[in-house]
Design an enzyme around this catalytic site. Structure first.
Site, PDB file in Angstrom:
ATOM      1  N   HIS A 199      -2.613   7.336   3.841  1.00  0.00           N
ATOM      2  CA  HIS A 199      -3.341   6.092   3.010  1.00  0.00           C
ATOM      3  C   HIS A 199      -4.649   6.190   2.842  1.00  0.00           C
ATOM      4  CE1 HIS A 199      -3.838   1.931   1.371  1.00  0.00           C
ATOM      5  NE2 HIS A 199      -3.714   1.476   3.008  1.00  0.00           N
ATOM      6  N   ASN A 241     -10.378   0.874   0.765  1.00  0.00           N
ATOM      7  CA  ASN A 241      -8.630   0.099   0.824  1.00  0.00           C
ATOM      8  C   ASN A 241      -8.411   0.134  -1.209  1.00  0.00           C
ATOM      9  OD1 ASN A 241      -5.577  -0.058   0.773  1.00  0.00           O
ATOM     10  ND2 ASN A 241      -5.588  -0.743   3.185  1.00  0.00           N
ATOM     11  N   CYS A 268       0.585  -1.032  -0.207  1.00  0.00           N
ATOM     12  CA  CYS A 268      -0.087  -0.376   0.195  1.00  0.00           C
ATOM     13  C   CYS A 268       0.799   1.644  -0.431  1.00  0.00           C
ATOM     14  CB  CYS A 268      -0.933   0.054   1.059  1.00  0.00           C
ATOM     15  SG  CYS A 268      -1.722  -1.555   1.048  1.00  0.00           S
TER      16      CYS A 268
HETATM   17  O1  UT7 Z   1      -2.648  -0.976   4.783  1.00  0.00           O
HETATM   18  C1  UT7 Z   1      -3.299  -1.087   5.741  1.00  0.00           C
HETATM   19  C2  UT7 Z   1      -4.228  -2.484   5.661  1.00  0.00           C
HETATM   20  N1  UT7 Z   1      -5.088  -2.612   7.240  1.00  0.00           N
HETATM   21  C3  UT7 Z   1      -6.021  -2.018   7.499  1.00  0.00           C
HETATM   22  O2  UT7 Z   1      -6.727  -1.107   6.403  1.00  0.00           O
HETATM   23  C4  UT7 Z   1      -6.632  -2.853   8.616  1.00  0.00           C
HETATM   24  C5  UT7 Z   1      -6.241  -2.672   9.858  1.00  0.00           C
HETATM   25  N2  UT7 Z   1      -6.632  -3.010  11.249  1.00  0.00           N
HETATM   26  C6  UT7 Z   1      -8.349  -2.086  11.160  1.00  0.00           C
HETATM   27  O3  UT7 Z   1      -8.969  -1.057  11.202  1.00  0.00           O
HETATM   28  C7  UT7 Z   1      -9.370  -3.136  11.831  1.00  0.00           C
HETATM   29  O4  UT7 Z   1      -8.808  -3.910  12.739  1.00  0.00           O
HETATM   30  C8  UT7 Z   1     -10.487  -4.168  11.450  1.00  0.00           C
HETATM   31  C9  UT7 Z   1     -11.349  -3.419  10.502  1.00  0.00           C
HETATM   32  C10 UT7 Z   1     -10.150  -4.676  10.428  1.00  0.00           C
HETATM   33  C11 UT7 Z   1     -10.816  -4.943  12.112  1.00  0.00           C
HETATM   34  O5  UT7 Z   1     -11.570  -4.455  13.136  1.00  0.00           O
HETATM   35  P1  UT7 Z   1     -11.543  -4.903  14.328  1.00  0.00           P
HETATM   36  O6  UT7 Z   1     -12.468  -3.802  15.526  1.00  0.00           O
HETATM   37  O7  UT7 Z   1      -9.850  -4.697  14.819  1.00  0.00           O
HETATM   38  O8  UT7 Z   1     -12.118  -6.027  14.726  1.00  0.00           O
HETATM   39  P2  UT7 Z   1     -11.953  -7.850  15.047  1.00  0.00           P
HETATM   40  O9  UT7 Z   1     -10.254  -8.140  13.797  1.00  0.00           O
HETATM   41  O10 UT7 Z   1     -11.082  -7.490  16.420  1.00  0.00           O
HETATM   42  O11 UT7 Z   1     -12.725  -8.434  15.137  1.00  0.00           O
HETATM   43  C12 UT7 Z   1     -14.143  -7.766  15.595  1.00  0.00           C
HETATM   44  C13 UT7 Z   1     -15.150  -8.563  15.892  1.00  0.00           C
HETATM   45  C14 UT7 Z   1     -14.546 -10.463  15.606  1.00  0.00           C
HETATM   46  O12 UT7 Z   1     -15.891 -11.240  16.256  1.00  0.00           O
HETATM   47  P3  UT7 Z   1     -15.598 -11.551  17.500  1.00  0.00           P
HETATM   48  O13 UT7 Z   1     -14.387 -12.733  17.477  1.00  0.00           O
HETATM   49  O14 UT7 Z   1     -15.555 -10.555  18.344  1.00  0.00           O
HETATM   50  O15 UT7 Z   1     -16.801 -13.045  17.780  1.00  0.00           O
HETATM   51  C15 UT7 Z   1     -14.540 -11.113  14.083  1.00  0.00           C
HETATM   52  O16 UT7 Z   1     -14.905 -12.164  14.442  1.00  0.00           O
HETATM   53  O17 UT7 Z   1     -15.366  -9.234  14.320  1.00  0.00           O
HETATM   54  C16 UT7 Z   1     -15.293  -9.751  13.923  1.00  0.00           C
HETATM   55  N3  UT7 Z   1     -15.720  -9.519  11.919  1.00  0.00           N
HETATM   56  C17 UT7 Z   1     -16.525  -8.799  11.277  1.00  0.00           C
HETATM   57  N4  UT7 Z   1     -18.358  -8.595  11.749  1.00  0.00           N
HETATM   58  C18 UT7 Z   1     -18.657  -8.254  10.714  1.00  0.00           C
HETATM   59  C19 UT7 Z   1     -15.039  -9.235  11.326  1.00  0.00           C
HETATM   60  N5  UT7 Z   1     -15.227  -8.778  10.206  1.00  0.00           N
HETATM   61  C20 UT7 Z   1     -15.800  -9.028  10.126  1.00  0.00           C
HETATM   62  C21 UT7 Z   1     -17.249  -7.957   9.565  1.00  0.00           C
HETATM   63  N6  UT7 Z   1     -18.418  -7.974   9.565  1.00  0.00           N
HETATM   64  N7  UT7 Z   1     -16.946  -8.262   8.278  1.00  0.00           N
END
Ligand code: UT7
Length: 332
Positions: A259, A289, A114
């Protein structure tokens, strides 16, 4: 003294096809509220059949050339920042040169995920200092959808496809002063974090044999939480370093373009730099993204829409897998 370096023209191109949060609700177990609150993304553009990194780069390049008032034949170097080239061989840059109808120039791809646009921009700046007459096309393009598993809800909501292009030259002629003066680029990497954001499958470390079906590692895999924390720290830090190096106070930055990964990262970096929200340009809501293309599409749109005005000081920042990160200072 460093050779002056100018951005003569800008352009971008995104596919027509939209993938909305409502569409994703029908594909995986997700919902608009989760996607919007975690990322700010409402829709993304997805390449149609036949739309590729080279074809999108070509359209963006034609727009940047028109903006610069230049013909493709004038180009001396072609750089494509991407992790989704149409093929491993030939490079996207060789194919793009062919589409533009030019031969015999330096054409090469640059891999920095990225952060690709800033890594390519700095490479262009180095070419300009070696060859002050150089006229360089820098495109940053990713068809991320080609490496997204649309059954993986943690990934498929985040990414979209797109291309951006900039024409980089030495001192511009008086009748076409160009868009902006490139004041500086800072780049950094941290390979110790290489396992946190990957696309491994098909590489020499994770090859496929004939007839084998693709594994999960063919697609983007990411530890979102860790990437989030590192991205906020890295982009904040490299912007602070840039501002300190040039004695720029936060009040002097007219426009900040980080970004476009997600709004929470953008807000967190903006808050740490104490940048007022109205000076931060975002378009992640409509494109998601777009990887290497993210910052150059945003820059091109910010100019086109009048968000960036003449004489503005503009700060860019990128972050990507590797990890790679960077910042850039431009004077319009
Ligand atoms: O160029 C760099 C690219 N990278 C990025 O931009 C990613 C940076 N990271 C983030 O922005 C965040 O970590 C995310 C948006 C990817 C995820 O947010 P989070 O608050 O860190 O969520 P998490 O991964 O800790 O997941 C929380 C919950 C999980 O469920 P449980 O285990 O708590 O029951 C996931 O399974 O959210 C669940 N989950 C979803 N739920 C609904 C993960 N993806 C989804 C989804 N819809 N699309």
């Amino acid at each position: 003294m460093t050779t002056p370096c100018i951005i003569r023209g800008l352009g971008h191109c995104v596919p027509e096809t939209r993938l909305t949060n409502a569409d994703l609700e029908r594909m995986v177990d997700t919902n608009d509220e989760w996607i919007t609150s975690r990322t700010g993304i409402k829709e993304r553009r997805i390449a149609a059949k036949g739309e590729t990194t080279v074809s999108l780069s070509h359209q963006a390049a034609l727009r940047a050339l028109a903006d610069a008032g230049m013909q493709a034949e004038e180009l001396t170097h072609i750089l494509v920042a991407t992790f989704t080239a149409d093929s491993y061989i030939p490079s996207a840059a060789c194919m793009l040169a062919d589409r533009l109808g030019i031969k015999g120039r330096t054409a090469m791809d640059i891999s920095a995920a990225c952060s690709g646009f800033l890594f390519a921009l700095e490479t262009a700046r180095a070419f300009v200092s070696l060859h002050p007459q150089a006229k360089i096309l820098v495109t940053a393009t990713d068809v991320v959808s080609s490496r997204v598993d649309y059954s993986d809800r943690s990934i498929c909501v985040l990414f979209g496809d797109g291309a951006g292009a900039a024409i980089v030259t030495g001192e511009a002629p008086g009748d076409h002063p160009g868009r902006a003066r490139l004041l500086d680029v800072l780049l950094a990497t941290d390979g110790s974090a290489h396992d946190l954001l990957t696309v491994k499958g098909g590489g020499s470390g994770a090859p496929y044999k004939p007839g084998e079906t693709v594994r999960r590692d063919f697609f983007v895999e990411m530890n979102g939480r860790e990437v989030y924390k590192y991205a906020v720290r890295a982009m904040t830090g490299i912007c602070q370093t840039m501002m300190a190096k040039h004695g720029v106070a936060k009040e002097q930055v007219d426009v900040f373009i980080p970004h476009q990964a997600n709004l929470r990262i953008i807000d967190a970096v903006g808050a740490r730099l104490d940048m007022p929200a109205e000076r931060i340009f975002t378009n992640v809501q409509k494109y998601g993204n777009t990887s290497a293309a993210s910052v150059i599409i945003a820059l091109s749109e910010a100019v086109e829409s009048g968000f960036i005005k003449d004489t503005n000081l503009v700060l860019l920042s990128t972050f990507g897998g590797g990890f790679t990160y960077g910042s850039c200072l431009l004077r319009f």
